[in-house]
Design an enzyme around this catalytic site. Structure first.
Site, PDB file in Angstrom:
ATOM      1  N   GLY A 119       1.479  10.125 -21.580  1.00  0.00           N
ATOM      2  CA  GLY A 119       1.859  11.462 -22.031  1.00  0.00           C
ATOM      3  C   GLY A 119       0.976  12.582 -21.512  1.00  0.00           C
ATOM      4  N   THR A 163       1.364  14.596 -18.715  1.00  0.00           N
ATOM      5  CA  THR A 163       2.133  15.778 -18.315  1.00  0.00           C
ATOM      6  C   THR A 163       2.839  16.410 -19.503  1.00  0.00           C
ATOM      7  OG1 THR A 163       2.486  14.747 -16.151  1.00  0.00           O
ATOM      8  CG2 THR A 163       3.881  16.617 -16.724  1.00  0.00           C
ATOM      9  N   SER A 209     -17.155  -6.845 -13.415  1.00  0.00           N
ATOM     10  CA  SER A 209     -17.030  -7.154 -14.842  1.00  0.00           C
ATOM     11  C   SER A 209     -16.496  -8.557 -15.115  1.00  0.00           C
ATOM     12  CB  SER A 209     -16.141  -6.116 -15.535  1.00  0.00           C
ATOM     13  OG  SER A 209     -14.826  -6.165 -15.040  1.00  0.00           O
ATOM     14  N   LYS A 216      -9.888  -2.447 -22.246  1.00  0.00           N
ATOM     15  CA  LYS A 216      -9.973  -3.912 -22.212  1.00  0.00           C
ATOM     16  C   LYS A 216      -9.716  -4.509 -23.598  1.00  0.00           C
ATOM     17  CE  LYS A 216     -13.191  -3.968 -18.292  1.00  0.00           C
ATOM     18  NZ  LYS A 216     -14.578  -4.226 -17.861  1.00  0.00           N
TER      19      LYS A 216
END
Length: 797
Positions: A370, A372, A688, A731
């Site tokens: 969301g 824009t 990671s 994550k």
């Protein structure tokens, strides 16, 4: 300065004190020497005049107001010194107003006020005229001389004024006549009225006359210098007007001249800055000398059209009600607290500091969250116009700054075009997909944006086509991006980055219920009475048919449900439809996504990691297997250099700590290892996954299965330390979506959990680790590892 004829007041026999009605006047002072017409309109003033007319003497006190803005003055709003006048004539005019001619008689000082609710009144003491003595007579000559000089310098003063000045022999009267006609402020005239000593009053009047003479002499000098130029301009203007009149009579209207006049009016109407207006008039003058058929004529005309149509001075009024703006933002979007807070902070500061420059925000987040639509909501909340330009794939610097007008077909850049489209100089300007800007031999558009997005520079932004400066400091710029890493550093540094993470299951449910489902019903001609969506069905669509950070796929799935319902109702198979979780599978087909963690990690050598991508968080399976060989290492799955190095670090750590981990050292010489990360077509990189690599390889080499409910993330070192990584919120949300129950995070990432919603934290069990041994104890089990170490020890013996 102008001169009026006085009226002789020598025959008036005025008592030393008397009670009279009082008239308050504004912006003028009446001296006791003049016959003076005044207009009376305020109710109290009208009643005061009528009260005076009812007496035989028709005396009226006139006192000036201290503040002319006071509509209904009280005694304390008036000066204490005024003038006693006699009403000579009164005429009523429409609107309950009076035209009154008065004659000044004497100065008067208020002894005490006797006002009523009807009108003002006072008990006054009159002041007899001070003859002034010999000193005043000496000053009369100088006063007459200066007054005569002013009459000579001022063409608007009639010659009769000279006779008037010479005919008065009374010093005080002459001083009052000259004072009443001076071009000075009412406060200065009041000071002269309050100066009762004739000599002192004459000295003050002479000082004012000397100042006025200096001004008149300077004005006449300037007029003389300008007169030659003015005469020439007036002559040209007169001849042009005559030419127009002749052409009009003959029916030969010069359309070209009409065009130039219209352009001139448009330039003045645009209220450009002075330097820009000079450029516009210079271009208009140049254009007037061209032939309409010349190519340059069209270029100049287009350029002037652009200059006159830009909103140089047009601004929209901000909606400064913070609570109302917050209501608009909450109506349009669920969640997104950080962005809403930043917009409301800007609005609050804007309310307190009117000249605040517009902030430059960059909303960074996965597709479909969301970004824009939020910018549109911000424009609605602020009451501003919105302009959106898409920067995806833009490679030409001229797209931002425009082309120089010497080129054929040149136009301004997207920024100036957007401002013209908005019609105001303070719109919300959305720079969509700023992370997807390109660059080639035509220039680097991101470098052109450096000036646009710098609050210290954008008040003098210069488009190549216009070649004049335009103030962009009032514009609220909102850029959107999926990945901030691809935005050049200097450009990223100029923007305030606000990260928007993916939505939780609960947030998606709220968004679907409040916005997506009602919108889908409306788009497909359905109503809530015709189609009902059960909560269980919505949950199934979210969990089994979508797996994304945003809600775009969710909207598409709900639209598919609406299309199926529309067909059922339109074909009259059903009158209403209740969408259940069972019906969803019939409508949308087989389930797309399963919670496959348990199945994937049911064998040794598979561990679940957590990764950050441009579309939000994802779970990542690391698979390892072994085969007879000579200790070779194979890596597959489109791994980047950093991830390949993580595998090497993991292998070295396990080999160095083989005894502690329960791994046979001979395996590294007699077995080949193969590490694979599924979804091989998708490039993967980053440090990671280090802890997941070690966990998967240790699981393989010890034969211990990884706990299927555990997912992990963290960078590792050769010494077994677990280092912090980024993207924790994304994550964790991915782990929750995939059905994970336990999450392992680096100890130094504990602070990042504050961004994770409470309902997600309550559903998951978090463990924070700083050493790799802690990770293995939690994922493989401390007892199982101890048993593996014992087996290795026994075999060694």
């Amino acid at each position: 300065m102008s001169f009026d004829n006085p009226t002789d007041t020598s025959s008036v026999d005025l008592p030393e004190s008397l009670d009279i009605p009082v008239l308050a006047i504004r912006n003028t002072v009446i001296f006791p020497v003049l016959a003076f017409p005044i207009n009376v309109g305020r109710p109290k003033s009208v009643r005061a005049v009528e009260k005076a007319l009812a007496t035989e003497e028709k005396y009226l006190g006139i006192f000036a107001q201290r503040d002319p803005k006071t509509e209904d003055p009280d005694p304390q709003d008036l000066h204490q010194v005024g003038t006693v006048v006699r009403i000579l004539k009164m005429v009523k005019v429409p609107g309950n107003k009076l035209n009154v001619i008065i004659q000044g008689i004497s100065r008067a000082e208020v002894h005490n006020w006797t006002s009523t609710d009807e009108h003002l009144g006072a008990h006054i003491r009159t002041k007899e005229a001070d003859p002034g003595g010999p000193a005043a007579l000496e000053l009369m000559g100088e006063l007459r001389e200066l007054a005569q000089k002013i009459i000579d310098l001022s063409p608007q003063i009639p010659p009769e004024a000279s006779f008037l000045v010479r005919s008065i022999d009374e010093p005080g009267t002459l001083a009052d006549i000259v004072a009443s006609n001076l071009s000075i402020q009412p406060e200065e005239k009041q000071e002269l009225l309050e100066t009762f000593g004739t000599r002192e009053r004459m000295e003050k009047v002479i000082a004012h006359l000397n100042k006025e003479i200096q001004v008149l002499e300077l004005s006449n000098k300037i007029q003389t210098e300008v007169k030659g130029e003015m005469d020439k301009a007036q002559r040209e203007y007169f001849l042009r007007e005559q030419l127009k009149a002749i052409q009009k009579e003959l029916g030969e209207v010069d359309e070209r001249q009409e065009e130039f006049e219209e352009l001139k009016r448009n330039i003045k109407r645009a209220k450009m800055p002075k330097e820009v207006e000079e450029v516009a008039f210079k271009e208009l003058k140049r254009m007037s000398r061209m032939s309409p058929g010349a190519a340059e004529f069209t270029v100049s005309r287009t350029y002037l059209d652009w200059l006159t149509e830009l909103p140089w001075a047009r601004s929209s009024q901000d909606r400064l009600d913070v609570n109302e703006a917050e209501r608009y933002l909450d109506e349009d979007h669920y969640g997104l607290a950080k962005v809403k807070q930043r917009i409301l902070e800007f609005l609050a500061v804007r309310k307190l500091k009117n000249d605040m420059k517009g902030p430059i925000l960059c909303l960074v987040g996965p597709p479909g969250v969301g970004k824009t639509s939020l910018a549109k909501s911000v424009a609605r909340a602020l009451g501003r116009k919105m302009v959106r330009i898409s920067l995806g794939g833009v490679r030409d610097e001229a797209e931002i700054r425009g082309h120089r007008k010497t080129y054929i077909g040149s136009m301004p850049g997207k920024v100036i075009k957007g401002l013209k489209k908005a019609g105001t100089n303070n719109p919300v300007f959305v720079l969509d997909e700023i992370d997807k800007l390109g660059a080639d031999y035509r220039g680097d558009p991101s470098s052109a944006l450096l000036e646009v997005l710098d609050p210290e520079q954008n008040d003098t932004f210069q488009d190549h086509y216009l070649d004049v400066t335009f103030d962009l400091s009032k514009v609220l710029f909102i850029a959107t991006a999926n990945v901030p890493d691809t935005i050049p550093g200097p450009l990223r540094d100029r923007m305030e980055t606000i990260r928007i993470a993916g939505y939780t299951h609960q947030e998606k449910r709220q968004i679907a219920t409040r916005y997506l489902w009602p919108q889908c019903l409306e788009d497909h001609g359905l109503t809530e009475e015709l189609v009902t969506l059960e909560d269980a069905a919505l949950d199934k669509v979210i969990e089994s048919y979508t797996r994304e950070a945003g809600v775009r796929s969710l909207k598409r799935e709900l639209a598919g449900v609406c299309r199926w319902c529309a067909r059922e109702i339109a074909s009259e198979k059903r009158e209403t439809v209740v969408v259940t979780s069972e019906l969803v599978e019939e409508i949308r087909g087989p389930i797309h996504y399963f919670k496959e963690v348990a199945e994937r990690t049911s064998v040794p050598g598979v561990a679940t990691g957590l990764a950050w991508t441009s579309v939000g968080g994802e779970i990542l399976f690391i698979e390892a297997t072994k085969m007879r060989g000579k200790g070779a290492m194979t890596l597959t799955g489109s791994l980047g250099d950093v991830m390949k190095e993580s595998v090497s670090v993991a292998r070295s750590y396990i080999r160095a700590s083989a005894a502690e981990l329960g791994v046979s050292e001979s395996v590294f010489d007699t077995m080949d290892l193969h590490v694979h990360v599924p979804s091989g077509a998708i490039p993967k990189d980053g440090p990671s996954a280090g802890v997941t690599m070690i966990t998967a390889m240790t699981s393989l080499l010890t034969g211990i299965k990884v706990d299927p409910a555990v997912a992990m993330t963290g960078e590792i070192t050769l010494r077994g330390a677990v280092l912090p990584v980024g993207g924790i919120k994304e994550k964790v949300l991915a782990a929750h979506r995939a059905g994970i129950k336990k999450v392992l995070l680096p100890e130094k990432c504990r602070k990042d959990l504050i961004e994770v919603p409470e309902e997600i934290q309550s559903d998951l069990e978090f463990h924070f680790v700083s050493r790799m041994q802690e990770v293995l104890d939690l994922t493989l089990g401390a007892e199982e590892l101890a048993a593996a170490r014992a087996r290795i020890a026994e075999s060694a013996e």
